[in-house]
Structures are given as structure tokens and as C-alpha cells.
Design a protein around this motif. Sequence first.
Motif, short mmCIF file in Angstrom:
data_model
loop_
_atom_site.label_atom_id
_atom_site.label_comp_id
_atom_site.label_asym_id
_atom_site.label_seq_id
_atom_site.Cartn_x
_atom_site.Cartn_y
_atom_site.Cartn_z
N HIS A 283 0.71 -1.13 0.00
CA HIS A 283 0.03 0.02 0.03
C HIS A 283 0.91 1.32 -0.05
CE1 HIS A 283 -3.69 2.24 0.29
NE2 HIS A 283 -3.19 2.79 1.37
N ALA A 284 1.85 1.24 0.60
CA ALA A 284 2.71 2.47 0.83
C ALA A 284 3.56 2.56 -0.60
CB ALA A 284 3.91 2.11 2.01
N GLU A 285 3.81 1.70 -1.12
CA GLU A 285 4.54 1.84 -2.42
C GLU A 285 3.46 2.38 -3.31
OE1 GLU A 285 6.17 -1.96 -2.82
OE2 GLU A 285 7.62 -1.76 -1.68
N LYS A 286 2.33 2.25 -3.45
CA LYS A 286 1.43 2.78 -4.49
C LYS A 286 1.67 4.10 -4.53
CE LYS A 286 -2.03 -0.83 -4.06
NZ LYS A 286 -3.50 -1.11 -3.82
N PHE A 287 1.95 4.86 -3.46
CA PHE A 287 1.94 6.15 -3.12
C PHE A 287 3.39 6.95 -2.99
CE2 PHE A 287 -2.12 4.65 -1.72
CZ PHE A 287 -3.09 5.81 -2.12
N GLY A 288 4.37 6.06 -3.34
CA GLY A 288 5.64 6.38 -3.32
C GLY A 288 6.29 6.75 -1.95
N TYR A 289 5.82 6.21 -0.67
CA TYR A 289 6.25 6.32 0.59
C TYR A 289 7.24 5.36 0.96
CZ TYR A 289 2.35 9.77 0.91
OH TYR A 289 1.44 10.80 0.49
N GLY A 290 8.22 5.75 1.78
CA GLY A 290 9.06 4.73 2.22
C GLY A 290 8.57 4.05 3.60
N VAL A 291 8.67 3.05 4.01
CA VAL A 291 8.43 2.16 5.10
C VAL A 291 9.66 2.12 6.03
CG1 VAL A 291 7.27 0.15 6.20
CG2 VAL A 291 6.65 0.88 4.03
N VAL A 292 9.78 2.52 7.01
CA VAL A 292 10.90 2.40 8.14
C VAL A 292 11.12 1.08 8.51
CG1 VAL A 292 11.93 3.26 10.04
CG2 VAL A 292 10.71 4.89 8.77
N ASP A 293 12.29 0.52 8.33
CA ASP A 293 12.40 -0.80 8.53
C ASP A 293 13.30 -1.05 9.85
OD1 ASP A 293 15.00 -0.32 7.90
OD2 ASP A 293 15.20 -1.55 6.10
N ARG A 294 13.72 0.06 10.54
CA ARG A 294 14.48 -0.03 11.62
C ARG A 294 13.58 -0.37 12.98
NH1 ARG A 294 18.46 4.54 14.49
NH2 ARG A 294 18.91 3.36 16.44
N PHE A 295 12.45 0.16 13.01
CA PHE A 295 11.56 0.17 14.01
C PHE A 295 10.45 -0.72 13.77
CE2 PHE A 295 13.56 4.15 14.59
CZ PHE A 295 14.08 4.10 15.71
N VAL A 296 10.07 -1.67 14.93
CA VAL A 296 9.01 -2.82 14.72
C VAL A 296 8.15 -2.77 15.82
CG1 VAL A 296 10.97 -4.01 13.70
CG2 VAL A 296 10.49 -4.01 16.19
N GLY A 297 7.08 -3.46 15.29
CA GLY A 297 5.93 -3.65 16.21
C GLY A 297 6.33 -4.81 17.32
N HIS A 298 5.60 -5.25 18.42
CA HIS A 298 6.10 -6.28 19.51
C HIS A 298 5.06 -6.81 20.17
CE1 HIS A 298 5.31 -3.04 22.42
NE2 HIS A 298 5.81 -2.15 21.39
N GLY A 299 5.16 -7.96 20.76
CA GLY A 299 4.39 -8.45 21.57
C GLY A 299 4.23 -7.53 22.94
N VAL A 300 2.92 -7.55 23.56
CA VAL A 300 2.66 -6.76 24.41
C VAL A 300 1.81 -7.36 25.62
CG1 VAL A 300 0.79 -5.32 23.32
CG2 VAL A 300 2.22 -4.22 25.22
N GLY A 301 1.85 -7.16 26.63
CA GLY A 301 0.93 -7.61 27.76
C GLY A 301 1.47 -7.35 29.09
N THR A 302 1.70 -8.44 29.93
CA THR A 302 2.42 -8.02 31.24
C THR A 302 3.81 -7.61 31.07
OG1 THR A 302 3.20 -10.23 31.11
CG2 THR A 302 1.06 -10.07 32.33
#
Length: 377
Positions: A283-302
Motif C-alpha cells: 500500500h505504501a509503495e502505491k503512493f511512493g512512500y518509504g516504510v521504515v524498517d528499523r523500528f518494529v511492532g512487538h508482543g505486549v501484555g504483562t
Amino acid sequence: MAFLSTLSHAVGATAAALKFSETSFDGELNSLLSSFSSSVCFMGSPLTSYPSTFPGSNFTAKKGLVVYSKRISGLEEAIRIRREREFQTSTTSQRRPPLRRGKVSQRLPVPDHIPKPPYLGTNLLPEISKEYQIHDSEGISRMRAAGELAARVLDYAGTLVRPSVTTNEIDKAVHQMIIDAGAYPSPLGYGGFPKSVCTSVNECMCHGIPDSRQLQDGDIINIDVTVYLNGYHGDTSKTFFCGNVSDAVKRLVKVTEECLHKGIAVCKDGALYRKIGKRISEHAEKFGYGVVDRFVGHGVGTVFHSEPLIFHHRNEKSGFMVEGQTFTIEPILTLGSTDCITWEDNWTTLTADGSPAAQFEHTILITKTGAEILTKV
């Protein structure tokens, strides 16, 4: 909250053919496209220190340098260039000075009766827990409560965004609302982070520390809220407009939010983690935007940050989602380069070229048939 960072090792990947969603092209885009139509474009960055020839091409890297790159179509490159030019020609953007650090005030106190997370007492970053956070019915109930509170706090923080307000004032208001609810602001003291919320303005990708800088008309600001309630963390963020924001930056923010929801849409019990990054990148590439690869999502809970790490770019991560599991998805998109620099505070991270960045984040719960957004107002 993207307190985690990682480098992508997926190289030489070929982008899938993409259809551009807009129905018409202006003369500039057609001109750009024609200039790329007869050639293949490569985008890449140096990763190692050994000489090499790029596979499948006659390009030889300079001695001491290997260039790994992703093949992209002329259409994608043309769209990217048009987006950059749109931003560069915006009068609002041209007047905007680079982000500068203001004065950071003392950390705010938390009442003794509020339960504290276990990472307090040291300025060292905790290691990422290897344990995937999968919850029983009671855990899910507590995750919903933490997520609901985080969402309400973020919604309130957004109402404070206006020209002349300082990010320090936003931090103070967020801090008070969280402790009034009997919760702890998770960022406060995490790895030495000095504030209760992250406020990332304009070219700041993430981890901005609230300070005395006043918001300006035309700014954008990501506010990243995490609360620790009854032993569980709820984590969410959103990018807000401050006053009159340029159309180019508004579009970046809109597409970033769309990317988050497209990533969530592929989630369900048994789905592969890597589908998230694939869908976001498409989806991002359709609009010419860069997706940052350094920062990520993560498990979360306790635990604030645990496996699985969620990559927002194309990747070959193994593993699949499990019912009852909770994690964050939090893509960062940029109008220009995805390279970054970090200030001496070891937190504030900016785009290397000063181009705007936007981020959105939700905590989700994997169900049998999909994903429940726990941080939705």
C-alpha cells in the motif's frame, strides 16, 4: 510504542507488480514515468564492507562496499519523486526550520499506591522477552481494560494539539490522566526515558521526548501512549495535525493510517507474521512512500516488549499468529528517505533528510477469525 529497533536482512527482493489507485496522472507524473519506462530502477544502501558485483546486473560496487537493493518499477519510482516534489514545493514546508531540542523538565512523580512495572530502577534497556504473550480469559479482560484506557488517553491528548502548546504540556496532561485512572505511564523510566509519553514532531520518526518547544501551525505530531494497568500494558499512537497542514503531508498521514489497518486486516489465528509487512509495503509503495524498517511492532501484555517482533516492510520472518496472542502493529512512513539519525539523548530519532514522518499504532488481540483492536476508542 516502538522502543525496539531492528535492521532488515532481507535483500534482493523483487517488488510485486502494483496498480496505482489514483484514476488519473498529471503531466509531471506522465513525464516521469516515460523517463523510467525503458529502464529498471534500484534503491539500496550499503550493508557490509566487502567488494561485490550486484547479482543479475553489470553494476560493480566500489571497493569495500556491497550494495543490496530492492528492484522497483519505473511507476513506483515516478510516484515517489512526485511526492517528494510536492512536499518541496509546499510553501509551508519550505519555511519550516529543522526540529531542535527544547528544555526538558524534571520527570513527574507517581503516587506510591500505583503499581509500578518491574523495569524501574535502572537506566538500562530491558532485554526483549522471548516469551510470546498469549492470554487466558482473565488476561484478555485485563488487556482490554489497559487498551481502552490507553485509547482514551490518546484521544484526550489529541484535543490538546494546537499552535503554541508545548509537548511538555501534553506530557503533563497525559501523566495526570493516567495516574488519576490508577495506572502507570509505561514510558516513564523505561531504559531511562524521562517522560510519560512520546511526542514526535514533523521529521521525528519516533521516541520524541516532550520539552519546551511550542507546536507551530502546520506541524504534525505523533503522540505515543502506553499505560500499565493492573499488571498489563496497553500501547497505541496516532499522528495529529496542528493547524493548517500541507496537502502533501496530510496525504502521508492518511496513507500511514491506512497501512496500519491493512496490516491488521491480514491478522488471524494461523496467519503468517510476514503478511503484515507485505500488505503494508504494497500500500505504501502505491503512493511512493518509504516504510521504515528499523523500528518494529512487538508482543505486549504483562511485559512491555516481547516476541514476536512485527516487521512493517517486506520480510521472510517465520512463524504464525495464535489465538489469544497480543502484539502491536505500528508502521512509520516517510515522504523521503527512511534513513535516520538519533540525537545524543539516545531516543529522539529523525529522518536523515529532514522529510516528514508519520506513525500509527494499535494493540491487537488475535482471534480465530481475525483481530480485535484493543486500543480503539
